[in-house]
Design a protein around this motif. Sequence first.
Motif, PDB file in Angstrom:
ATOM      1  N   ASN A 570       0.806  -1.217   0.000  1.00 42.42           N
ATOM      2  CA  ASN A 570       0.000   0.000   0.000  1.00 42.42           C
ATOM      3  C   ASN A 570       0.845   1.275   0.000  1.00 42.42           C
ATOM      4  N   ARG A 571       2.142   1.129  -0.245  1.00 41.09           N
ATOM      5  CA  ARG A 571       3.003   2.312  -0.382  1.00 41.09           C
ATOM      6  C   ARG A 571       3.391   2.573  -1.839  1.00 41.09           C
ATOM      7  N   GLN A 572       3.446   1.512  -2.647  1.00 45.57           N
ATOM      8  CA  GLN A 572       3.637   1.674  -4.089  1.00 45.57           C
ATOM      9  C   GLN A 572       2.976   0.497  -4.781  1.00 45.57           C
ATOM     10  N   MET A 573       1.734   0.715  -5.216  1.00 45.20           N
ATOM     11  CA  MET A 573       0.950  -0.386  -5.779  1.00 45.20           C
ATOM     12  C   MET A 573       1.527  -0.881  -7.088  1.00 45.20           C
ATOM     13  N   VAL A 574       1.932   0.053  -7.955  1.00 45.64           N
ATOM     14  CA  VAL A 574       2.475  -0.322  -9.256  1.00 45.64           C
ATOM     15  C   VAL A 574       3.644   0.585  -9.586  1.00 45.64           C
ATOM     16  N   ASP A 575       4.451   0.125 -10.516  1.00 44.86           N
ATOM     17  CA  ASP A 575       5.552   0.919 -11.053  1.00 44.86           C
ATOM     18  C   ASP A 575       5.037   1.660 -12.278  1.00 44.86           C
ATOM     19  N   LEU A 576       5.006   3.001 -12.206  1.00 48.03           N
ATOM     20  CA  LEU A 576       4.474   3.770 -13.326  1.00 48.03           C
ATOM     21  C   LEU A 576       5.268   3.548 -14.608  1.00 48.03           C
ATOM     22  N   ALA A 577       6.524   3.149 -14.478  1.00 47.51           N
ATOM     23  CA  ALA A 577       7.333   2.888 -15.668  1.00 47.51           C
ATOM     24  C   ALA A 577       6.987   1.547 -16.314  1.00 47.51           C
ATOM     25  N   ASP A 578       6.281   0.682 -15.577  1.00 51.43           N
ATOM     26  CA  ASP A 578       5.879  -0.623 -16.100  1.00 51.43           C
ATOM     27  C   ASP A 578       4.462  -0.906 -15.629  1.00 51.43           C
ATOM     28  N   PRO A 579       3.462  -0.197 -16.196  1.00 53.05           N
ATOM     29  CA  PRO A 579       2.104  -0.265 -15.664  1.00 53.05           C
ATOM     30  C   PRO A 579       1.469  -1.640 -15.730  1.00 53.05           C
ATOM     31  N   ALA A 580       1.910  -2.496 -16.650  1.00 56.08           N
ATOM     32  CA  ALA A 580       1.301  -3.825 -16.771  1.00 56.08           C
ATOM     33  C   ALA A 580       2.042  -4.878 -15.959  1.00 56.08           C
ATOM     34  N   GLY A 581       3.279  -4.558 -15.543  1.00 56.70           N
ATOM     35  CA  GLY A 581       4.125  -5.574 -14.940  1.00 56.70           C
ATOM     36  C   GLY A 581       3.655  -6.095 -13.603  1.00 56.70           C
ATOM     37  N   GLY A 582       2.983  -5.253 -12.817  1.00 56.33           N
ATOM     38  CA  GLY A 582       2.613  -5.674 -11.467  1.00 56.33           C
ATOM     39  C   GLY A 582       1.150  -5.984 -11.280  1.00 56.33           C
ATOM     40  N   LEU A 583       0.399  -6.139 -12.385  1.00 54.10           N
ATOM     41  CA  LEU A 583      -1.039  -6.362 -12.265  1.00 54.10           C
ATOM     42  C   LEU A 583      -1.339  -7.688 -11.576  1.00 54.10           C
ATOM     43  N   GLN A 584      -2.474  -7.720 -10.889  1.00 58.29           N
ATOM     44  CA  GLN A 584      -2.941  -8.921 -10.202  1.00 58.29           C
ATOM     45  C   GLN A 584      -4.246  -9.375 -10.861  1.00 58.29           C
ATOM     46  N   PHE A 585      -4.338 -10.656 -11.189  1.00 64.67           N
ATOM     47  CA  PHE A 585      -5.512 -11.190 -11.864  1.00 64.67           C
ATOM     48  C   PHE A 585      -6.151 -12.296 -11.034  1.00 64.67           C
ATOM     49  N   ALA A 586      -7.468 -12.460 -11.239  1.00 64.57           N
ATOM     50  CA  ALA A 586      -8.207 -13.509 -10.528  1.00 64.57           C
ATOM     51  C   ALA A 586      -9.280 -14.083 -11.448  1.00 64.57           C
ATOM     52  N   GLY A 587      -8.850 -14.772 -12.479  1.00 65.57           N
ATOM     53  CA  GLY A 587      -9.797 -15.419 -13.377  1.00 65.57           C
ATOM     54  C   GLY A 587     -10.403 -14.466 -14.387  1.00 65.57           C
ATOM     55  N   GLU A 588     -11.624 -14.773 -14.812  1.00 67.50           N
ATOM     56  CA  GLU A 588     -12.290 -14.051 -15.891  1.00 67.50           C
ATOM     57  C   GLU A 588     -13.633 -13.495 -15.423  1.00 67.50           C
TER      58      GLU A 588
END
Length: 597
Positions: A570-588
Amino acid sequence: MTSLAEHATDHSTAHLTPQAWAAADRHLVAKALAEFAHERLLAPRPLGGDRYVVRSDDGRTEYHFAARRRALDHWSVDPASIVALRGADIDAPDALRFVLDLRSTLGLSDAVLPVYLEELSSTLARRAFQASRPQPTAEELVDADFQAVEAAMTEGHPCFVANNGRLGFDAAEYRAYAPEAAEPVRLTWLAVRRDRSRWSSSAGLAEQEFHAAQLDAGTLARFDQRLRALELDPADYRLLPVHPWQWTNRVAVTFAAALAHRDLVELGEGDDEHRAQQSIRTLFNVSDPHRDYVKTALSVLNMGFVRGLSAEYMAVTPAINDWVHELVSGDEVLAARGFSVLRERAAVGYTDRWYTDATVPGSPYRKMLAALWRESPVPTLRPGQRLATMASLLHVDAAGRPFVSALVARSGLAPAQWLRRYLEAYLVPVLHCYYAHDLVFMPHGENLVLVLEDGVPVRVVMKDIGEEVVLMHPDTPLPAEVERIRADVPEELRLLSVQTDVFDCFLRFLSALLDEDGVLGEHEFWATVAACVRDHQAEVPELAGAFARGDLFAPTFALSCLNRLQLRDNRQMVDLADPAGGLQFAGELVNPLAAHR
């Protein structure tokens, strides 16, 4: 002399009453059940009818509630129905205890958990604060001015449970600087040495002329006199606005050496009054609404990030905005719908000689002294037009009346007609930017401004371009200083910029609100969305190949989970330089457009 104890009773916490807290708790637990179930962190067990139960990690507590499941696996949880069963005891919902009961299920680490609880506590306090004050009705907001609507919002980002952290504000500062407090804010101005700072601006925008338009002549003369009184040459310095919280809590302490050496010089308060926006660190000029917004560094933790601004990052922001503005304004499809962007036209940042040597790029210490100016939408208005943050479409007043329902009523249009007008102004431009230009924004409610006529959105304006725009085409020519916006996003994730940010994170909630209020059923809602998409695709047949590659009518799409990001870090959710790199998925998710192909 006033004692510390007497000073403490300044009513800064008067809104924290048992009744207000209980109502806030019930609201937030309902949201937590809904969004955590949506992200499949929780798997509520059906009890029959519309009743469900969620068990705590240790199995000793059960949360019983009523809910209706809607399109996109949206859970409409009835706050009044929630009870916590702890053995033989029946308790009212407690949001902090709810998270503690499910900390393992939610994947909260020992490091994240207490900070997350603090963010939840702040979110609850915000709701209690607003409940303690007179609140405009949805009907009153239809006729309210831009900033009255901004201050009336009772909810942050619709997906995030802990969406109003603002960690860093004390109780008095909250009442001074939170957008819902609607208090006037005067910026603190610094003079920063030219050889320790950088100014950048849109093409043809000169620094001195820009400041002459943004500040009164008397203010500029006062700043000049302050420097001369210290036997300093104003030609050696440039102006930098600072949020007053940042000045008191960070700059005056962290950069004390720079102040002592006159790398920085405090000039005093500006004369214009501003209002904090929902994004907290952006300030709207209420003294002269035609002047630019000012976005400042603010080292406060809010919703997954410390809200600093990097001098290095800001340096190319005006060039990025110029490029996006030129592309958008030159596109006939976008122009026909009045779609535009609010350019971030100028930026200034200070580079400290000590902390720069002590840190690496990206350090919070390099994000404490920078600012940018963003165009105001006010000068673009025609007679009879009003402005409102698009987030207001999800606002519900104290009596439970959605603002969007009041807009539909004012318009005199059939609800589906009103929705179609809104989608033409909002959804079609977002789709066209994606399919025609491989350009995506962060098109959630707070990042767009609606232009309304008689309750109808006639056009939308996108903001927050420099930090959040992404170009996904590998071959589109870009000026060197704009290259930062290009991102290598895997093909299978590209369309999520629409499916997640628009469908799941905004239209999902709008559909539920209209259905629950009896204005427009969700089947007709999504049929209207689908018809809008089909008609737009027919309008631009030259993009048929792009529409086929990114099929908006596919049966399902990936569920990208925002709360999972915040629960993880909760201090840095994603890296703005790699917006897709840290995504979390849970099915469809089942795509509600698929049935309307």
